[in-house]
Design a protein around this motif. Structure first.
Motif, short mmCIF file in Angstrom:
data_model
loop_
_atom_site.label_atom_id
_atom_site.label_comp_id
_atom_site.label_asym_id
_atom_site.label_seq_id
_atom_site.Cartn_x
_atom_site.Cartn_y
_atom_site.Cartn_z
N UNK A 47 0.83 -1.20 0.00
CA UNK A 47 0.00 0.00 0.00
C UNK A 47 0.87 1.25 0.00
N UNK A 48 1.90 1.27 0.83
CA UNK A 48 2.78 2.44 0.90
C UNK A 48 3.47 2.67 -0.44
N UNK A 49 3.92 1.60 -1.08
CA UNK A 49 4.68 1.72 -2.33
C UNK A 49 3.77 1.90 -3.56
N UNK A 50 2.69 1.09 -3.62
CA UNK A 50 1.85 1.06 -4.82
C UNK A 50 0.62 1.95 -4.73
N UNK A 51 0.16 2.23 -3.52
CA UNK A 51 -0.98 3.12 -3.34
C UNK A 51 -2.32 2.42 -3.20
N UNK B 106 -9.23 11.24 -6.25
CA UNK B 106 -10.43 11.51 -5.45
C UNK B 106 -10.01 11.94 -4.06
N UNK B 107 -9.42 13.11 -3.98
CA UNK B 107 -8.94 13.60 -2.69
C UNK B 107 -9.40 15.04 -2.44
N UNK B 108 -10.35 15.50 -3.22
CA UNK B 108 -10.70 16.91 -3.18
C UNK B 108 -11.60 17.32 -2.03
N UNK B 109 -11.55 18.60 -1.71
CA UNK B 109 -12.48 19.18 -0.75
C UNK B 109 -13.07 20.45 -1.37
N UNK C 166 -0.03 2.58 -10.99
CA UNK C 166 0.57 2.03 -9.78
C UNK C 166 1.69 2.95 -9.27
N UNK C 167 1.57 3.37 -8.03
CA UNK C 167 2.59 4.22 -7.42
C UNK C 167 2.43 5.70 -7.71
N UNK C 168 1.39 6.07 -8.45
CA UNK C 168 1.20 7.48 -8.83
C UNK C 168 0.90 8.37 -7.63
N UNK C 169 0.45 7.78 -6.52
CA UNK C 169 0.19 8.58 -5.31
C UNK C 169 1.46 9.25 -4.80
N UNK C 170 2.61 8.70 -5.17
CA UNK C 170 3.88 9.28 -4.72
C UNK C 170 4.25 10.52 -5.54
N UNK C 171 3.63 10.67 -6.70
CA UNK C 171 3.94 11.82 -7.56
C UNK C 171 3.13 13.06 -7.20
N UNK C 172 2.09 12.89 -6.39
CA UNK C 172 1.18 13.99 -6.10
C UNK C 172 1.66 14.90 -4.96
N UNK C 173 2.19 14.38 -3.84
CA UNK C 173 2.56 15.26 -2.73
C UNK C 173 3.49 16.42 -3.10
N UNK C 174 4.53 16.22 -3.93
CA UNK C 174 5.38 17.37 -4.27
C UNK C 174 4.64 18.47 -5.02
N UNK C 175 3.56 18.11 -5.70
CA UNK C 175 2.77 19.10 -6.43
C UNK C 175 1.84 19.89 -5.50
N UNK D 240 -7.61 2.36 -1.36
CA UNK D 240 -6.68 3.13 -2.18
C UNK D 240 -6.25 4.41 -1.48
N UNK D 241 -5.01 4.79 -1.72
CA UNK D 241 -4.52 6.08 -1.25
C UNK D 241 -5.31 7.18 -1.95
N UNK D 242 -5.71 8.22 -1.23
CA UNK D 242 -6.51 9.28 -1.87
C UNK D 242 -5.80 10.00 -3.00
N UNK D 243 -4.47 9.90 -3.09
CA UNK D 243 -3.74 10.56 -4.17
C UNK D 243 -3.51 9.63 -5.37
N UNK D 244 -4.05 8.44 -5.34
CA UNK D 244 -3.82 7.47 -6.42
C UNK D 244 -4.53 7.92 -7.69
N UNK D 245 -3.79 8.02 -8.80
CA UNK D 245 -4.36 8.45 -10.07
C UNK D 245 -5.00 7.24 -10.76
#
Length: 278
Positions: free
Chosen positions: A14-18, A120-123, A182-191, A226-231
């Motif tokens: 989950x941490x790696x793949x999202x 799907x992480x919006x507010x 897979x793993x795209x949740x890791x690309x979102x935090x820096x943005x 799924x991680x909320x930042x997963x594309x």
């Protein structure tokens, strides 16, 4: 102590793949009851494909007992605790929305009418009104005006602990399984980090574009946490039977803590920190 749902390996996945798939997260009998209820709302004949006249119909939220019980099983409670942290999530009291996808002819999966990479992480940054929100969530999928100013995301994942994909029908590769980068949740935090707590809207068409792809296949009763930042994106149903799924939000009790003095981060928090290079 009750057995935990996820193994250490699954948590690290989950941490790696999202995302992580929980097989048999709720009984198949509940899935059968939910589908029967949804068919009544659709006003279609489950045994007559000539009545399946739309590619996708979205039904809203439902608080009937079989729906809610499917999200509140011991296996899921254990997994919520393991990923989000004990006491850090709210008990689901309603289920939805339900994108129901019917078989289409002469289409490729990527030809879905609503194909589009997103998270799907919006507010809500502004009040759009209850009726507009219901329209946006419901069958018509009405996009609110000034969408990019209305919905935002921040690095603390305000308002969402997990995106959950509940499979209420058996879903193979041809049956419109959600497509995941897979793993795209890791690309979102820096943005998101530079935008602070106010957050920003993201266009995610190109986020994680070089990541491998996975399809959220499985049996009725399986759940993807799924991680909320997963594309991810919906795809067209090129099979022979309708696909029933719910995609509710697991709501958090509090926002993520990304700078803990004791260093005891939850897997959800660890994945965000990993994306930030911490």
């Amino acid at each position: 102590m009750a057995p935990q749902t996820l193994t250490e390996e699954q948590i690290e996945d989950f941490v790696r793949d999202g995302f992580v798939r929980i097989e048999g997260a709720f009984p198949r009998e509940l899935a059968d009851q939910v589908r029967a209820s949804l068919w009544k709302q659709l006003d279609m004949d489950p045994d007559d494909p000539t009545t399946w006249t739309k590619e996708v119909i979205r039904l809203g939220f439902c608080d009937e007992e079989p729906f809610v019980r499917s999200a509140n099983t011991p296996r899921l409670y254990s997994a919520y605790d393991q990923l989000v942290g004990p006491g850090r999530w709210k008990q689901p009291t309603t289920m939805g929305t339900f994108p129901i996808r019917f078989p289409t002819k002469d289409k490729k999966p990527e030809d879905a009418e609503d194909f589009g990479w997103h998270i799907d992480a919006g507010f809500l940054a502004v009040d759009i009104g209850v009726e507009t929100y219901k329209e946006w969530q419901g069958e018509m999928a009405v996009i609110p005006p000034n969408y990019e100013e209305t919905f935002r995301y921040n690095v603390w994942s305000k308002g969402r602990a997990l995106l959950m994909l509940f499979l209420y029908s058996d879903t193979g590769e041809a049956d419109a399984p959600t497509l995941i980068r897979v793993g795209s949740h890791l690309d979102v935090p820096p943005l998101l980090e530079p935008a602070g707590r106010e957050g920003r809207y993201l266009h995610t068409d190109d986020v994680g574009v070089d990541r491998p792809l996975a399809s959220a296949t499985g049996n009725a009763g399986d759940v993807y946490l799924c991680h909320p930042f997963l594309v991810h994106t919906p795809v067209a149903n090129v099979g022979s039977k309708p696909k029933f799924m719910a995609q509710p939000n697991l709501e958090p009790v509090a926002e993520l803590e990304l700078d803990r003095a004791d260093g005891r981060y939850t897997p959800l928090e660890r994945s965000v920190r990993l994306g930030l290079g911490r």
